[in-house]
Design an enzyme around this catalytic site. Structure first.
Site, PDB file in Angstrom:
ATOM      1  N   LYS A  52       0.847  -1.210   0.000  1.00  0.00           N
ATOM      2  CA  LYS A  52       0.000   0.000   0.000  1.00  0.00           C
ATOM      3  C   LYS A  52       0.882   1.259   0.000  1.00  0.00           C
ATOM      4  O   LYS A  52       0.618   2.210  -0.747  1.00  0.00           O
ATOM      5  CB  LYS A  52      -0.943  -0.020   1.213  1.00  0.00           C
ATOM      6  CG  LYS A  52      -2.038  -1.067   1.060  1.00  0.00           C
ATOM      7  CD  LYS A  52      -2.823  -1.358   2.323  1.00  0.00           C
ATOM      8  CE  LYS A  52      -3.731  -2.566   2.095  1.00  0.00           C
ATOM      9  NZ  LYS A  52      -4.437  -3.028   3.305  1.00  0.00           N
ATOM     10  N   GLN A  96      -4.876  -1.657   9.377  1.00  0.00           N
ATOM     11  CA  GLN A  96      -4.650  -2.982   8.797  1.00  0.00           C
ATOM     12  C   GLN A  96      -5.239  -4.057   9.715  1.00  0.00           C
ATOM     13  O   GLN A  96      -4.922  -4.111  10.898  1.00  0.00           O
ATOM     14  CB  GLN A  96      -3.137  -3.208   8.593  1.00  0.00           C
ATOM     15  CG  GLN A  96      -2.798  -4.494   7.874  1.00  0.00           C
ATOM     16  CD  GLN A  96      -3.333  -4.545   6.437  1.00  0.00           C
ATOM     17  OE1 GLN A  96      -3.206  -3.598   5.682  1.00  0.00           O
ATOM     18  NE2 GLN A  96      -3.939  -5.658   6.076  1.00  0.00           N
ATOM     19  N   ASP A 119     -11.070   2.535   3.347  1.00  0.00           N
ATOM     20  CA  ASP A 119     -11.329   1.093   3.221  1.00  0.00           C
ATOM     21  C   ASP A 119     -12.813   0.825   2.960  1.00  0.00           C
ATOM     22  O   ASP A 119     -13.192  -0.273   2.553  1.00  0.00           O
ATOM     23  CB  ASP A 119     -10.911   0.362   4.509  1.00  0.00           C
ATOM     24  CG  ASP A 119      -9.637  -0.452   4.323  1.00  0.00           C
ATOM     25  OD1 ASP A 119      -9.371  -0.884   3.186  1.00  0.00           O
ATOM     26  OD2 ASP A 119      -8.922  -0.654   5.323  1.00  0.00           O
TER      27      ASP A 119
END
Ligand code: NAP
Length: 290
Positions: A52, A96, A119
């Site tokens: 990422k 995460q 997200d």
């Protein structure tokens, strides 16, 4: 059989983003900024976070990795998220997953400002997406849609079967493919662990498109699919020998597919690309850009 190459598609999307960002920066604006929160030491998470951060650099974004020890308390994490929410220099934040067992992931997801939730897991964004409104869409599901769009795979009026109903993959992709979206308007069957085996087989054998996200290597076998199926393999499973495989018995199943995603190099790359799209959208929202 042709490959739905996530690497090629992701690179093309990120190149588009990067040229847009260059235009914004040339006009005097700051770069988009993504903050990534990583708790503890978990080898797969380290590798996802690394990709990422690398993709942020390719897109022309700034990024920041905040590491917390395994023992961090939920309250400490929530306080830090509140600070990020209030910081105008950050456009998007991701935490995460998975988190250590003593931290409730839903508390953490709910604490992220919906305006920075790149997200797309916050209930506000998930709800808006479900209602067909503008939202940050859950990154893996959005990435799958972008991949289908890039390769011009017809979705409208097709019969799609989704295997697995997780909040981060199965549920959102089933909603997005059935919604009246640009890539959508399919007839979707969502299956899960309580789906009787015979019903699962009946559905997968007549599916035009299958999306599988169960986390079981080789779950989809050749006898489960019809000739010409489009196969989207979301699974990322690490075998004892260190090899990464998906949820599909690739060698046998691919012979019957019109299109199939490789693992690695398929949906994983698209998840990261979709995060970049969402971050750009958060940035554009911040600066009232079209
Ligand atoms: P998850 O939260 O573990 O959910 C798995 C789902 O599969 C559950 O809904 C479960 O049903 C269902 N399931 C399990 N056994 C089944 C069976 N025999 N028949 C039908 N359904 C069954 O998994 P996830 O987070 O969605 O991840 C799935 C896989 O995708 C993992 O390998 C993960 O590493 C990978 N992944 C990849 C990406 C990417 O970017 N490529 C992103 C996210 C996840 P119940 O709900 O009834 O338990």
């Amino acid at each position: 059989m042709k490959l739905l190459d996530g690497k090629v598609c992701a690179e093309s999307l990120v190149a588009d983003i990067s040229s847009k960002v260059a235009g914004y920066v040339n006009s005097g604006l700051r770069k988009p900024h993504m903050t990534v929160i990583l708790v503890g030491e978990h080898a797969p998470s380290e590798s996802y976070v690394k990709s990422k951060i690398k993709s942020c650099s390719s897109a022309g974004f700034e990024s920041e990795l905040l590491r917390f020890p395994e023992a961090v308390t939920e309250q400490e994490l929530l306080s830090r998220i509140a600070m990020i929410n209030a910081d105008p220099a950050t456009d998007g934040v991701i935490v995460q997953l998975p988190l250590p067992k003593h931290i409730n992931p839903q508390h953490v997801i709910n604490a992220i400002s919906p305006d920075k939730d790149i997200d797309g897991f916050h209930p506000t964004n998930f709800g808006r997406m479900t209602l067909g409104q503008k939202a940050f869409r859950p990154a893996t599901a959005y990435g799958i849609c972008k991949l289908l769009q890039f390769y011009e795979i017809p979705v409208k009026a097709k019969h799609c079967v989704v295997i697995g109903r997780s909040n981060i993959v199965g549920k959102p992709i089933s909603i997005m493919l059935s919604n009246d979206f640009e890539i959508g308007n399919a007839t979707v069957t969502l299956t899960h662990i309580e789906t009787p085996r015979q019903l699962l087989l009946d559905e997968t054998r007549r599916a035009d498109i299958i999306v599988v996200a169960v986390g079981i290597p080789g779950f989809v076998t050749e006898d489960m699919v019809k000739d010409g199926v489009v196969m989207i393999d979301v699974g990322i499973n690490r075998l004892e020998n260190g090899k990464i495989v998906g949820d599909v018995d690739f060698e046998a199943v691919s012979r019957k597919c019109s299109w199939i995603t490789p693992v690695p190099g398929g949906v994983g790359r698209m998840t990261v690309a979709a995060l970049m799209i969402n971050t750009l959208m958060a940035y554009q929202n911040n600066f009232n850009l079209a």
